[in-house]
Design a protein around this motif. Structure first.
Motif, PDB file in Angstrom:
ATOM      1  N   SER A 284       6.310  -3.471   4.356  1.00  0.00           N
ATOM      2  CA  SER A 284       5.352  -3.725   3.281  1.00  0.00           C
ATOM      3  C   SER A 284       4.201  -2.727   3.322  1.00  0.00           C
ATOM      4  CB  SER A 284       4.809  -5.151   3.403  1.00  0.00           C
ATOM      5  OG  SER A 284       3.797  -5.401   2.452  1.00  0.00           O
ATOM      6  N   LYS A 285       3.752  -2.391   4.528  1.00  0.00           N
ATOM      7  CA  LYS A 285       2.668  -1.423   4.665  1.00  0.00           C
ATOM      8  C   LYS A 285       3.109  -0.039   4.192  1.00  0.00           C
ATOM      9  CE  LYS A 285       0.185  -3.661   8.463  1.00  0.00           C
ATOM     10  NZ  LYS A 285      -1.136  -3.684   7.779  1.00  0.00           N
ATOM     11  N   ILE A 286       4.344   0.335   4.513  1.00  0.00           N
ATOM     12  CA  ILE A 286       4.850   1.637   4.076  1.00  0.00           C
ATOM     13  C   ILE A 286       4.938   1.687   2.551  1.00  0.00           C
ATOM     14  CG2 ILE A 286       6.862   3.155   4.081  1.00  0.00           C
ATOM     15  CD1 ILE A 286       7.365   2.300   6.967  1.00  0.00           C
ATOM     16  N   ARG A 287       5.412   0.620   1.950  1.00  0.00           N
ATOM     17  CA  ARG A 287       5.483   0.581   0.490  1.00  0.00           C
ATOM     18  C   ARG A 287       4.089   0.686  -0.136  1.00  0.00           C
ATOM     19  NH1 ARG A 287      10.058  -1.122  -2.211  1.00  0.00           N
ATOM     20  NH2 ARG A 287      11.848  -1.688  -0.918  1.00  0.00           N
ATOM     21  N   SER A 288       3.113   0.048   0.515  1.00  0.00           N
ATOM     22  CA  SER A 288       1.741   0.121   0.012  1.00  0.00           C
ATOM     23  C   SER A 288       1.175   1.531   0.167  1.00  0.00           C
ATOM     24  CB  SER A 288       0.865  -0.882   0.764  1.00  0.00           C
ATOM     25  OG  SER A 288      -0.491  -0.755   0.415  1.00  0.00           O
ATOM     26  N   ALA A 289       1.367   2.136   1.330  1.00  0.00           N
ATOM     27  CA  ALA A 289       0.806   3.467   1.590  1.00  0.00           C
ATOM     28  C   ALA A 289       1.456   4.540   0.735  1.00  0.00           C
ATOM     29  CB  ALA A 289       0.964   3.812   3.074  1.00  0.00           C
ATOM     30  N   THR A 290       2.737   4.355   0.392  1.00  0.00           N
ATOM     31  CA  THR A 290       3.459   5.362  -0.402  1.00  0.00           C
ATOM     32  C   THR A 290       3.521   5.002  -1.879  1.00  0.00           C
ATOM     33  OG1 THR A 290       5.593   4.275  -0.023  1.00  0.00           O
ATOM     34  CG2 THR A 290       4.915   5.969   1.567  1.00  0.00           C
ATOM     35  N   GLN A 291       2.846   3.884  -2.245  1.00  0.00           N
ATOM     36  CA  GLN A 291       2.952   3.362  -3.611  1.00  0.00           C
ATOM     37  C   GLN A 291       4.426   3.229  -4.001  1.00  0.00           C
ATOM     38  OE1 GLN A 291       0.437   5.370  -6.447  1.00  0.00           O
ATOM     39  NE2 GLN A 291      -1.431   4.928  -5.293  1.00  0.00           N
ATOM     40  N   ASN A 292       5.118   2.442  -3.204  1.00  0.00           N
ATOM     41  CA  ASN A 292       6.542   2.151  -3.415  1.00  0.00           C
ATOM     42  C   ASN A 292       7.392   3.417  -3.364  1.00  0.00           C
ATOM     43  OD1 ASN A 292       8.199  -0.039  -3.487  1.00  0.00           O
ATOM     44  ND2 ASN A 292       8.310  -0.145  -5.730  1.00  0.00           N
ATOM     45  N   TRP A 293       7.159   4.202  -2.299  1.00  0.00           N
ATOM     46  CA  TRP A 293       7.928   5.413  -2.005  1.00  0.00           C
ATOM     47  C   TRP A 293       7.743   6.527  -3.043  1.00  0.00           C
ATOM     48  CZ3 TRP A 293       9.660   5.486   2.777  1.00  0.00           C
ATOM     49  CH2 TRP A 293      10.001   4.266   3.408  1.00  0.00           C
ATOM     50  N   SER A 294       6.651   6.469  -3.788  1.00  0.00           N
ATOM     51  CA  SER A 294       6.429   7.505  -4.806  1.00  0.00           C
ATOM     52  C   SER A 294       5.453   8.590  -4.327  1.00  0.00           C
ATOM     53  CB  SER A 294       5.887   6.876  -6.095  1.00  0.00           C
ATOM     54  OG  SER A 294       4.605   6.312  -5.884  1.00  0.00           O
TER      55      SER A 294
END
Length: 364
Positions: free
Chosen positions: A113-123
């Protein structure tokens, strides 16, 4: 200081997964007498820890384990039941391991969840740094931990009990349950038996797991509130920090390196990894990559090897354990299907969801 019912509850908590051990069965032979005797000893201040058992586990690597006597384990649960929840309420939400509801699955999903937040959903690009403490359990400084416990537990009686458990040295009275050649496989710097008296906690006791979280709580607070690292998570001595700037991650690493000597700890430089998160973040047995979370390849390979070689009478328990582990990953259908084919070849059945196996039916 505490009602007898609390000790009974601690007994049931302790025997939940240890009911068939030799010391548990021996204690249960005269259960009421033993519980009353232990209660009286605790109330009178005459309780002393007993003999420990030292043995070696070989998976995932050779490690020295210390198991306290069942009677002492009851006392560990008693202490934890009384002070654990209040102390754990002061921990950050990203402190995992040996806390109810915060096991490996919680840690993996929270990091994802943190990775998705930091990458704005891998973008967006993002980097992660993985840190590990060197020889963690055997290098814990009891002097530092003693001060932390004194600060956190106000009641003198419970504080005294916690310090008695902390400072008890299992090496003064123990027996070994593994061959000598297995002990030789454990690196000397990872053995409690070679540490000075003020260093190290015995791996294998609830008290050690609880004390380890107390010990590293100061580090968690430092990272979250002084470094202000938004995306940080720790599972025992493994840590991951995320940021869009690798330079900032290196600055945080240096700050953590400077902070740790105050605890008597240090990082293991050989296990420090800094890389873009889209290459995959290996954490608590999971590998998190864009849009999927899988089980570590080494774990899957070991599962296949052990299921192929396991005796038939042990296969069901082993297979269900691995199927349960694999199903925690979001993308594990292929791995579970391969295990299922191996089980089918050995005559076992597997349910349609590939989550549970059944032994062959006996011929009438």
């Amino acid at each position: 200081m505490f009602p007898f019912e609390d000790l009974v509850q601690a007994y049931y908590d302790c025997r939940r997964r240890k009911s068939n051990t030799a010391s548990a069965l021996k204690f249960a032979e005269s259960l009421e007498e033993n519980l009353v005797g232990l209660y009286d000893n605790l109330q009178a201040g005459t309780y002393t820890p007993g003999k420990s058992i030292c043995f070696v586990v070989t998976r995932p690597k050779h490690r020295e384990i210390w198991a306290a006597d069942f009677r002492d384990r009851i006392v560990h649960h008693l202490l934890y039941n009384h002070v654990g929840a209040r102390i754990e309420a002061t921990f950050i939400a990203d402190s995992c391991a040996c806390i109810p509801g915060r096991g490996t699955l919680y840690a993996a999903e929270r990091l994802e969840s943190k990775i998705r937040s930091a990458t704005q959903n891998w973008s967006r690009p993002c980097f992660g740094i993985k840190l590990d403490l060197a020889n963690f359990f055997v290098s814990i400084d009891k002097r530092v931990l003693s001060d932390q416990i004194t600060r956190l537990i106000d009641d003198p009686w419970w504080q005294s009990l916690a310090l008695q458990i902390l400072w008890h040295d299992p090496r003064t009275h123990y027996e070994t349950r593994s061959p000598k050649h297995l002990f030789r496989e454990v690196p000397q710097h990872k053995r409690l038996t070679v540490q000075p008296a003020h260093l190290g906690l015995p791996i294998g006791n609830l008290s050690s797991q609880f004390f380890a979280n107390i010990y590293l709580n100061d580090l968690d607070q430092f990272v979250k509130h002084q470094l202000r690292a938004k995306h940080y998570i720790r599972y025992v001595d493994d840590m991951v920090l995320l940021h869009e700037s690798p330079q900032r991650l290196n600055e945080w690493r240096e700050a953590i390196e400077a902070f740790l000597p105050g605890l008597g700890a240090k990082l293991n430089p050989s296990k420090t990894v800094l890389q873009p998160v889209d290459r995959g973040v290996d954490f608590v047995g999971h590998v998190i990559k864009p849009w999927r979370r899988t089980t570590r390849k080494r774990t899957v390979s070991e599962a296949h090897h052990r299921i192929k070689a396991a005796p038939t009478e042990d296969l069901r328990t082993l297979a269900n354990s691995y199927l349960g582990l694999l199903r925690q990953a979001s993308h594990s259908h292929k791995d579970r299907a391969e295990l299922a084919r191996t089980l089918l070849r050995r005559g076992f059945s597997v349910d349609a969801a590939l989550t549970k196996t059944f032994p062959p039916r006996r011929k009438p």
